[in-house]
Design an enzyme around this catalytic site. Structure first.
Site, PDB file in Angstrom:
ATOM      1  N   GLU A 184      10.737   0.522   9.813  1.00  0.00           N
ATOM      2  CA  GLU A 184      11.238   1.815   9.353  1.00  0.00           C
ATOM      3  C   GLU A 184      10.628   3.292   9.632  1.00  0.00           C
ATOM      4  O   GLU A 184       9.647   3.584   8.664  1.00  0.00           O
ATOM      5  CB  GLU A 184      11.414   1.980   7.713  1.00  0.00           C
ATOM      6  CG  GLU A 184      12.436   1.017   7.153  1.00  0.00           C
ATOM      7  CD  GLU A 184      13.869   0.455   7.506  1.00  0.00           C
ATOM      8  OE1 GLU A 184      14.055   1.489   8.467  1.00  0.00           O
ATOM      9  OE2 GLU A 184      14.381  -0.161   7.517  1.00  0.00           O
ATOM     10  N   LYS A 217       0.375  -1.102  -0.430  1.00  0.00           N
ATOM     11  CA  LYS A 217      -0.006  -0.039  -0.688  1.00  0.00           C
ATOM     12  C   LYS A 217       0.743   1.141  -0.310  1.00  0.00           C
ATOM     13  O   LYS A 217       1.536   1.517   1.297  1.00  0.00           O
ATOM     14  CB  LYS A 217      -0.635  -0.009   1.652  1.00  0.00           C
ATOM     15  CG  LYS A 217      -1.917   1.216   1.120  1.00  0.00           C
ATOM     16  CD  LYS A 217      -2.898   0.792   2.389  1.00  0.00           C
ATOM     17  CE  LYS A 217      -1.866   2.664   3.467  1.00  0.00           C
ATOM     18  NZ  LYS A 217      -1.901   3.897   1.973  1.00  0.00           N
TER      19      LYS A 217
HETATM   20  P1  NAD Z   1       2.429   8.446   7.852  1.00  0.00           P
HETATM   21  O1  NAD Z   1       3.456   7.560   9.067  1.00  0.00           O
HETATM   22  O2  NAD Z   1       1.929   9.527   7.820  1.00  0.00           O
HETATM   23  O3  NAD Z   1       2.388   7.701   6.428  1.00  0.00           O
HETATM   24  C1  NAD Z   1       2.613   6.427   5.812  1.00  0.00           C
HETATM   25  C2  NAD Z   1       2.599   5.183   5.602  1.00  0.00           C
HETATM   26  O4  NAD Z   1       1.334   4.441   6.949  1.00  0.00           O
HETATM   27  C3  NAD Z   1       1.192   5.748   4.378  1.00  0.00           C
HETATM   28  O5  NAD Z   1       0.802   4.663   3.625  1.00  0.00           O
HETATM   29  C4  NAD Z   1      -0.812   5.825   4.864  1.00  0.00           C
HETATM   30  O6  NAD Z   1      -1.346   5.701   4.166  1.00  0.00           O
HETATM   31  C5  NAD Z   1      -0.210   4.759   6.727  1.00  0.00           C
HETATM   32  N1  NAD Z   1      -1.098   4.608   7.324  1.00  0.00           N
HETATM   33  C6  NAD Z   1      -1.436   5.662   7.973  1.00  0.00           C
HETATM   34  N2  NAD Z   1      -1.974   5.680   9.334  1.00  0.00           N
HETATM   35  C7  NAD Z   1      -2.194   4.210   9.376  1.00  0.00           C
HETATM   36  C8  NAD Z   1      -2.818   3.271   9.835  1.00  0.00           C
HETATM   37  N3  NAD Z   1      -3.619   3.350  10.781  1.00  0.00           N
HETATM   38  N4  NAD Z   1      -2.787   1.877   9.364  1.00  0.00           N
HETATM   39  C9  NAD Z   1      -1.798   1.614   8.576  1.00  0.00           C
HETATM   40  N5  NAD Z   1      -1.327   2.487   7.596  1.00  0.00           N
HETATM   41  C10 NAD Z   1      -1.592   3.745   7.714  1.00  0.00           C
HETATM   42  O7  NAD Z   1       3.945   8.865   7.048  1.00  0.00           O
HETATM   43  P2  NAD Z   1       4.580  10.052   5.980  1.00  0.00           P
HETATM   44  O8  NAD Z   1       4.270  11.075   5.914  1.00  0.00           O
HETATM   45  O9  NAD Z   1       3.697   9.503   4.226  1.00  0.00           O
HETATM   46  O10 NAD Z   1       5.787  10.154   5.467  1.00  0.00           O
HETATM   47  C11 NAD Z   1       6.619  10.934   6.399  1.00  0.00           C
HETATM   48  C12 NAD Z   1       7.613   9.769   7.341  1.00  0.00           C
HETATM   49  O11 NAD Z   1       7.990   8.657   7.618  1.00  0.00           O
HETATM   50  C13 NAD Z   1       8.351  10.475   7.944  1.00  0.00           C
HETATM   51  O12 NAD Z   1       7.940   9.931   9.468  1.00  0.00           O
HETATM   52  C14 NAD Z   1       9.758   9.855   7.935  1.00  0.00           C
HETATM   53  O13 NAD Z   1      10.720   9.905   8.717  1.00  0.00           O
HETATM   54  C15 NAD Z   1       8.967   8.315   7.647  1.00  0.00           C
HETATM   55  N6  NAD Z   1       9.906   7.926   6.193  1.00  0.00           N
HETATM   56  C16 NAD Z   1      10.744   6.886   7.253  1.00  0.00           C
HETATM   57  C17 NAD Z   1      12.152   6.738   6.465  1.00  0.00           C
HETATM   58  C18 NAD Z   1      12.702   5.186   6.617  1.00  0.00           C
HETATM   59  O14 NAD Z   1      14.321   4.411   6.550  1.00  0.00           O
HETATM   60  N7  NAD Z   1      13.385   5.192   8.274  1.00  0.00           N
HETATM   61  C19 NAD Z   1      12.107   6.627   4.933  1.00  0.00           C
HETATM   62  C20 NAD Z   1      10.712   7.547   4.721  1.00  0.00           C
HETATM   63  C21 NAD Z   1      10.067   7.834   5.357  1.00  0.00           C
END
Ligand code: NAD
Length: 492
Positions: free
Chosen positions: A245, A170
């Site tokens: 991650e 997803k």
């Molecule tokens: P997010 O956590 O808001 O969303 C990430 C994904 O999770 C999206 O696909 C979203 O639809 C899904 N999601 C949201 N709520 C959910 C739930 N309750 N159950 C299942 N899935 C759910 O993050 P974002 O705003 O899309 O991305 C930014 C974040 O990602 C930042 O915190 C960044 O540091 C992190 N990030 C980490 C890495 C790494 O390798 N550690 C890499 C890239 C981004």
């Protein structure tokens, strides 16, 4: 169409959402989200495909991945164009980093698929020969963020399928375009239907259903720490393996023997890459006091030279952020720091003129925000760097470790002992010395502390998508083996 299930595109059966182009503020596309039924279909397709894909030889999987690398190479420009349009990122980043880096990952996992290592078979107990089997786990449910949609698709899909699993990914509902192209290119390259499935939907509906699904054997998630915690709790319902991650807040430590010019260039590139929407971006600079003024002045000067503009223009350094709401969130952090007495040495505002309608924000240097303030402690996820001075090496390393996160870090020094100490004592999954950002397919990426656990890229990630099975073959043909006397003695 934004779902790719069982080798073909189809429409989602859920709500409709309109996407805005973040660089222009104009409507871009309408997406129909996946329902839980769509997720069920994708998981069922992946489960069917697992029966054959998991039994392919490593060489067969490797050949399929090599064909995929070639197919993606042919589509590289189109992929970069879609990536730029959906995220607002500068096209140079897409063409020179995101797309070639991901294709290199495909090639790496084509090789790694044939290199799963284990203990040599041997006799570790009397009368038995033990061997290790590395087996695929089953259907992997993966969830990815919006910041590097194509790279994240690669990081989630590749180790999973190279090890013989099948996957339902997803992507972020904001940026499904290039994950869909990835899956479609895989089908064109001969990867069987159902091995890679993409469901585009919200976290609350498609995401949670995928995590909870009893036929999903493992959840692999990249995203924020807050959502990661929730996913860990949801996955506990079915006691499945999780790979997380999460967020980052990378420190950037400059010791007093460092090359200030090199450190300043490193700080600007490291903090504004992908408009700062990078989990490893440099966010907190700590500079030994004698270099503080020279370093901050030079960083501010370089930040002022950064060209913001149309992301599709090759001359643009910095495109827009992912959305207007996110830009406003970033601006809010800076505005509150300013109100609390911090000084803004560069940026600190959105540009006007032709760019006013897009979600842009100028590269920003904040000096004097306290170590315990929100802008130093929390993930801003924008082109914003804070800077604070330090006096001793002990203090620098303590400050570097003083957030809940531990994804990436760097130290700038020409002193061997300092570099060794920093690399040992900074609690992060990656520590660069005299650089910040470069990644390579052969090396693992992943966090410490609240940045999660689990590794992406590298042979380490391949192992995480396998079960380790011990097989013991008895060589003792006696009807009553010696060790059994411990449990019951034969009395003939
Ligand atoms: P997010 O956590 O808001 O969303 C990430 C994904 O999770 C999206 O696909 C979203 O639809 C899904 N999601 C949201 N709520 C959910 C739930 N309750 N159950 C299942 N899935 C759910 O993050 P974002 O705003 O899309 O991305 C930014 C974040 O990602 C930042 O915190 C960044 O540091 C992190 N990030 C980490 C890495 C790494 O390798 N550690 C890499 C890239 C981004």
């Amino acid at each position: 169409m934004h779902q790719f299930i069982d080798g073909r595109y189809r429409e989602g059966r859920g709500d409709e959402a309109k996407r805005i182009n973040p660089a222009t503020g104009e409507p871009a596309e309408t997406i129909r989200y996946a329902t839980t039924d769509d997720v069920d279909d994708a998981v069922a397709a992946a489960k069917r495909a697992f029966a054959t894909w998991s039994r392919c030889t490593p060489a067969e999987r490797s050949d399929a991945l090599l064909a995929l690398a070639a197919e993606l190479g042919r589509r590289a420009w189109d992929i970069a164009a879609v990536e730029t349009t959906q995220t607002g990122k500068a096209i140079r980043l897409a063409t020179e980093f995101d797309v070639p880096g991901t294709i290199d990952n495909v090639s790496f996992f084509a090789g790694a698929a044939r290199q799963l290592q284990g203990l040599a078979a041997g006799e570790y107990g009397a009368g038995g020969t033990s061997m290790i089997r590395r087996e695929p786990i089953g259907v992997i449910g993966s969830i990815a963020p919006w910041n590097y949609p194509f790279q994240m698709a690669g990081w989630k899909i590749l180790p999973a399928i190279a090890a013989g699993n099948t996957i339902v990914l997803k992507p972020s509902e904001l940026t499904p375009g290039t994950a869909l192209i990835f899956a479609e290119a895989a089908t064109a390259a001969g990867i069987p239907d159902g091995v890679i499935n993409i469901v585009t939907g919200t976290g609350a509906v498609a995401g949670e259903h995928l995590v909870r699904h009893p036929d999903v054997a493992m959840t692999s998630f990249t995203g924020s720490t807050a959502v990661g915690r929730k996913i860990m709790a949801l996955a506990s319902e079915t006691a499945k393996r999780v790979h997380l991650e999460l967020g980052g807040k990378a420190p950037f430590v400059v010791f007093d023997d460092a090359d200030v010019e090199a450190a300043a260039h490193g700080a600007v590139a490291g903090s504004i890459i992908n408009a700062g929407q990078d989990c490893t971006a440099a966010t907190r600079a700590y500079i030994q006091r004698p270099l503080f003024d020279a370093f901050t002045a030079r960083v501010a000067e370089l930040m002022d030279q950064v060209i913001l503009g149309d992301p599709t223009d090759d001359a643009t350094d910095l495109g827009s952020l992912i959305s207007h709401a996110h830009r406003d969130k970033v601006a809010g952090f800076v505005d509150r720091a300013r109100a609390d007495g911090a000084t803004i040495l560069a940026g600190g505002h959105a540009p006007g003129g032709d760019l006013a309608a897009g979600a842009y924000y100028r590269p920003t240097l904040v000096v004097g925000a306290a170590q315990d303030s929100e802008i130093v402690q929390e993930e801003v996820f924008g082109p914003v760097l804070t800077a604070l001075p330090f006096d001793t090496d002990d203090e620098a390393l303590a400050l570097a470790n003083d957030t809940p996160y531990g994804l990436a870090a760097c130290a700038w020094t020409n002193d061997l002992n300092r570099s060794l100490r920093a690399s040992a004592e900074i609690q992060a999954g990656c520590v660069w010395i005299n650089d910040h950002i470069p990644i390579v397919s052969e090396m693992p990426h992943g966090g410490y502390k609240a940045s999660g656990f689990g590794k992406d890229m590298s042979a380490y990630s391949l192992e995480e998508y396998t079960n380790t099975k011990h097989v013991m073959l008895s060589r003792d043909k006696a009807p009553h083996k010696d060790w059994q006397n411990t449990v019951f003695r034969t009395r003939h």
